[in-house]
Scaffold this active site. Structure first.
Site, PDB file in Angstrom:
ATOM      1  N   PHE A 136       0.846  -1.323   0.087  1.00 47.44           N
ATOM      2  CA  PHE A 136       0.000  -0.143   0.034  1.00 47.44           C
ATOM      3  C   PHE A 136       0.951   1.233   0.025  1.00 47.44           C
ATOM      4  O   PHE A 136       1.896   1.184   0.628  1.00 47.44           O
ATOM      5  CB  PHE A 136      -0.932   0.006   1.343  1.00 47.44           C
ATOM      6  CG  PHE A 136      -1.902  -1.080   1.464  1.00 47.44           C
ATOM      7  CD1 PHE A 136      -3.295  -1.061   1.070  1.00 47.44           C
ATOM      8  CD2 PHE A 136      -1.533  -2.161   1.914  1.00 47.44           C
ATOM      9  CE1 PHE A 136      -3.850  -1.859   1.304  1.00 47.44           C
ATOM     10  CE2 PHE A 136      -2.076  -3.203   2.319  1.00 47.44           C
ATOM     11  CZ  PHE A 136      -3.679  -2.994   1.737  1.00 47.44           C
ATOM     12  N   ASP A 137       0.378   2.005  -0.832  1.00 48.68           N
ATOM     13  CA  ASP A 137       0.992   3.767  -0.649  1.00 48.68           C
ATOM     14  C   ASP A 137       0.224   4.134   0.765  1.00 48.68           C
ATOM     15  O   ASP A 137      -0.815   3.635   1.097  1.00 48.68           O
ATOM     16  CB  ASP A 137       0.449   4.331  -1.696  1.00 48.68           C
ATOM     17  CG  ASP A 137       1.023   5.751  -1.680  1.00 48.68           C
ATOM     18  OD1 ASP A 137       1.981   6.337  -0.966  1.00 48.68           O
ATOM     19  OD2 ASP A 137       0.573   6.712  -1.914  1.00 48.68           O
ATOM     20  N   GLY A 138       0.780   5.247   1.150  1.00 48.33           N
ATOM     21  CA  GLY A 138       0.257   5.640   2.496  1.00 48.33           C
ATOM     22  C   GLY A 138      -0.740   6.817   2.285  1.00 48.33           C
ATOM     23  O   GLY A 138      -2.141   6.561   2.393  1.00 48.33           O
ATOM     24  N   PHE A 185      -1.166  -0.799  -4.359  1.00 46.40           N
ATOM     25  CA  PHE A 185      -2.105   0.124  -4.495  1.00 46.40           C
ATOM     26  C   PHE A 185      -1.346   1.488  -4.244  1.00 46.40           C
ATOM     27  O   PHE A 185      -0.825   1.960  -3.394  1.00 46.40           O
ATOM     28  CB  PHE A 185      -3.029   0.057  -3.327  1.00 46.40           C
ATOM     29  CG  PHE A 185      -3.970  -1.200  -3.398  1.00 46.40           C
ATOM     30  CD1 PHE A 185      -5.007  -1.311  -4.115  1.00 46.40           C
ATOM     31  CD2 PHE A 185      -3.917  -2.315  -2.557  1.00 46.40           C
ATOM     32  CE1 PHE A 185      -5.901  -2.303  -4.355  1.00 46.40           C
ATOM     33  CE2 PHE A 185      -4.354  -3.447  -2.740  1.00 46.40           C
ATOM     34  CZ  PHE A 185      -5.555  -3.434  -3.478  1.00 46.40           C
TER      35      PHE A 185
END
Length: 358
Positions: A200-202, A317
């Site tokens: 995941f991106d943040g 993502f």
């Protein structure tokens, strides 16, 4: 042959209807396990074009129309589709389910995959044949015959929706459903068959786009100052926070059996943030939610593609197409989350998808 309780069978008049139902249930093959109830499961809705490659069929639809498209599908319904971008991810979900069923035979806390497509129902036979060909456990279908399937996502208790149609993904995000547009990588990269890996991106993915708004409006220096001043104030949640939470819930089922190191789910935070200047707030936000990722990688603006190549996630993502494209080029299946200020400043032109596209 007649089941118990039907006309012609001895004692039919006195048999309850449950006997007849049990008779037919016993005729069903026992190879595949029972589907969990939607309210108990982690439901992953996947479009047909995300799960399978359907470029040739889409070309026929675009050039010759819906009737030729349906006819082609009927004529080729015994030919399985080739695996699409979401296929390895779905296989990994099923591998996790297999281990969960071994540890918790009576639990319904499992992944439940739903095929969500606006294809015509006549195309369903080829989809079913393809699913059976690859021995996938997908029992729930939603085929809407040209209508958008978005309105059905909440009814299916959807935790994540993956599609190749950016417009439908945006519609799902607007309805508060975790969703992403999935893309096939530019080259094949082998991924684990036994461990589900999700990256995941943040900001604007797990977290809100609050910090990105600061960057866009005032630049990096002001962003660093803002993050330092608000280090102990958790960020608001982003569109995929709930999906990470669902993954964490299943991870804990393995941890409670003493299987932390052997857990078949591994999560990654892969962010352009710098650890020293803005990383603490991200980690403290996750902590405040009672969540964690197995690994946290702060890249300080460096490209994400090379690192993702080492991680080899089943899906990554990100809210920015720049990072999605970089991941694709290195062989990672990447998914774009159309959320936050980055979409307003630069929204890539999307081709209008035909009615039967998913």
């Amino acid at each position: 042959m007649e089941p118990p309780g039907t006309a012609g069978a001895p004692g039919a008049a006195g048999r309850p209807w449950e006997d007849a139902k049990a008779f037919y249930d016993n005729l069903a093959p026992k190879k595949k396990p029972k589907s969990p109830k939607p309210e108990n499961a982690i439901t992953i809705a996947v479009s047909s074009r995300a799960l399978f490659r359907m470029e040739e069929e889409q070309k026929i639809y675009s050039e010759q129309g819906v009737e030729a498209y349906v006819k082609y599908q009927l004529d080729h319904e015994n030919e399985p589709f080739l695996p699409g971008a979401a296929f390895p991810f779905v296989k990994a979900l099923e591998a996790v389910n297999t281990q969960l069923r071994e540890l918790y035979p009576d639990s319904e806390e499992l992944f439940d995959i739903v095929l969500m497509t606006n294809n015509h129902a006549q195309v369903g036979v080829r989809l079913i044949n393809s699913i059976n060909h690859y021995d996938l456990f997908i029992e729930r279908f939603c085929m809407t015959g040209g209508n958008s399937p978005i309105c059905y996502l909440k009814a299916y208790h959807t935790n994540l929706y993956l599609s190749s149609d950016a417009e439908k993904v945006s519609g799902a995000i607007e309805e508060g459903i975790a969703a992403a547009t999935i893309f096939s990588p530019s080259k094949d990269l082998e991924v684990s068959e036994n461990q589900l890996r999700v990256a995941f991106d943040g900001d604007a993915v797990l977290f809100s786009d609050e910090s990105e708004q600061i960057v866009k409006a005032h630049g990096l220096d002001m962003f660093f100052e803002h993050e330092k001043a608000h280090e102990n104030k958790p960020l608001a949640q982003g569109p995929l926070k709930g999906f990470l939470e669902a993954l964490g819930k299943l991870q804990k089922k393995f941890y409670s059996k003493g299987l932390r190191m052997e857990c078949p789910i591994r999560t990654y935070l892969v962010t352009a943030r710098s650890a020293a200047s803005s990383g603490a707030r991200a980690l403290k936000t996750l902590r405040s939610w009672g969540l964690e990722t197995d690994e946290a990688l702060f890249l300080a603006g460096a490209p994400k593609g090379p690192l993702l190549k080492k991680i080899r996630p089943h899906i990554f993502f990100d809210d920015q197409m720049f990072h999605v494209e970089g991941a694709k080029e290195m062989g990672t299946v990447a998914a774009h989350v159309p959320y936050g200020v980055a979409q307003k400043h630069k929204r890539p032109a999307q081709e209008k998808q035909p009615q039967n596209s998913k």
